[in-house]
Design a protein around this motif. Sequence first.
Motif, PDB file in Angstrom:
ATOM      1  N   LYS A  65       0.739  -0.976   0.055  1.00  0.00           N
ATOM      2  CA  LYS A  65       0.005  -0.158  -0.052  1.00  0.00           C
ATOM      3  C   LYS A  65       0.836   1.306  -0.213  1.00  0.00           C
ATOM      4  N   GLN A  67       1.934   1.704  -3.396  1.00  0.00           N
ATOM      5  CA  GLN A  67       0.772   2.572  -4.203  1.00  0.00           C
ATOM      6  C   GLN A  67       0.612   3.798  -4.055  1.00  0.00           C
ATOM      7  N   GLY A  84       2.789   6.075  -8.116  1.00  0.00           N
ATOM      8  CA  GLY A  84       1.751   6.143  -7.104  1.00  0.00           C
ATOM      9  C   GLY A  84       0.546   7.283  -7.278  1.00  0.00           C
TER      10      GLY A  84
END
Length: 470
Positions: free
Chosen positions: A311, A314, A348
């Motif tokens: 995450k 990301q 990202g």
Amino acid sequence: MAARAALRRRLRSTVPARLRLLRAATVLLALALGALLLAAGLAANGTWDDVADRDAPRTTSAAGLELALNDMDAQAANILLSSGNGGQGELETPHTKAVSMYGDARREIGHDLRTLAAAAQGDRADERTVESITDDFAEYQELIGRALENDRHTGGRPDALTDYRDATDLLRDSLLPDARKLVSSNDGAFDSRYTAARSALSAQLAAVAVLGLLLLAVLGVLQWYLARSFRRILNPGILAATVCTLIAVTLGTQLLSASAAHLEVARRDAFDSVVALSRARAIAYDANADESRYLLDPQRRTRYADSFLAKSQQLYGIRGATLSGYDAGLAATWRAYRTDPAHPRFTGEFRRELDNITFPGERAAAERTVDAYAVYQRDDRKIRALLAAGREQEAVEFCMGWEPGTSNAHFGTWMAALDKVTDINRAHFDDSVTAGRGELTGRLPWACGLLLLAVGLTGLGLRPRLAEFR
């Protein structure tokens, strides 16, 4: 002599016919141009209604659903983590806050599901997705309810963890993918409408320009013909009609080009950033939940550590980064960005936003968001270091604390900075919608009114000349 008289009579009969023909052409072109502008204005108004009242709210509701699902699961983990053992050793403030925020997230999910269910009517794919989320959410709540109930009893933690794992797996495998599908579906519908509207505005602008030039050309020919036939330099009525037409065409082209420009700002400059930032917020809440899950469930620590890193990538992607090297990579790439913003060395959601900086104050707000994110990332490493050193209670208290300097406090600072960037883009989206609608109310009535006036002035200008042939 007889032939010359016949020729004179023929010419006299031809002149009014030509004047009537040019008048008819002027009237038809003016009415066609007015009708085109009116149709374009109504279509643009419908587009703004769809954008502001349907497409954008549906997309943000879907994004809000994803966020609320992540938040609810994070708060469920926090409730379990702060509850102690059957209520013994409870972290009072973190527990109270987690319970309150859990309830808020659950209510938000219910609201978003109702909104999306109404919006999905007529779209069978979205209807099935909303139905699936609704059914899975009911099962998810049942699993979380069992987990919280088991955790209230001494020795009930193993059963609570089993139920929580099942709930989290359901969230990851079904609920979140379906929520993201709704975000993509609604955002895709918005993008398709935007593309179609921009194409239509371009075609309408070209048609207005062509009709306007034709109308001005006919008025020019009419003025020339009157000057040639009646030995007068200018006809005041036709001259006034020409001026009205020129102003009307200018207003019409400005109306359509400005509408296209406002639509582009609303969609590309503002709403694309809103979507990226909403996605970033949802990912941030899920990453924050992974920290709580990491502390809560020893059997899945490796899994949750990997998930946290994924995450993080990301949000702010660094090539080849690991958790141990992420902070150094973030610091190095961020320094490089500050030196040369034109060539970022990361990917990202933050990169998507920084690549779409448009509005005053947006870049500074976005950069403050990344600065706050870096602080939060360093907190994560502290949590893992405390746990590795056998200081689990300190790790839990630092992770869940709300006092200044704790992880949750820094997470709140990060989210406030993220909200600031989002608010800037939302405000400009709203401003573009208002300005786009204002173009219609400000220019369209004048353009259509001037075209009607041009028709009337053309008739008045020709009346004396046609009367000479009666």
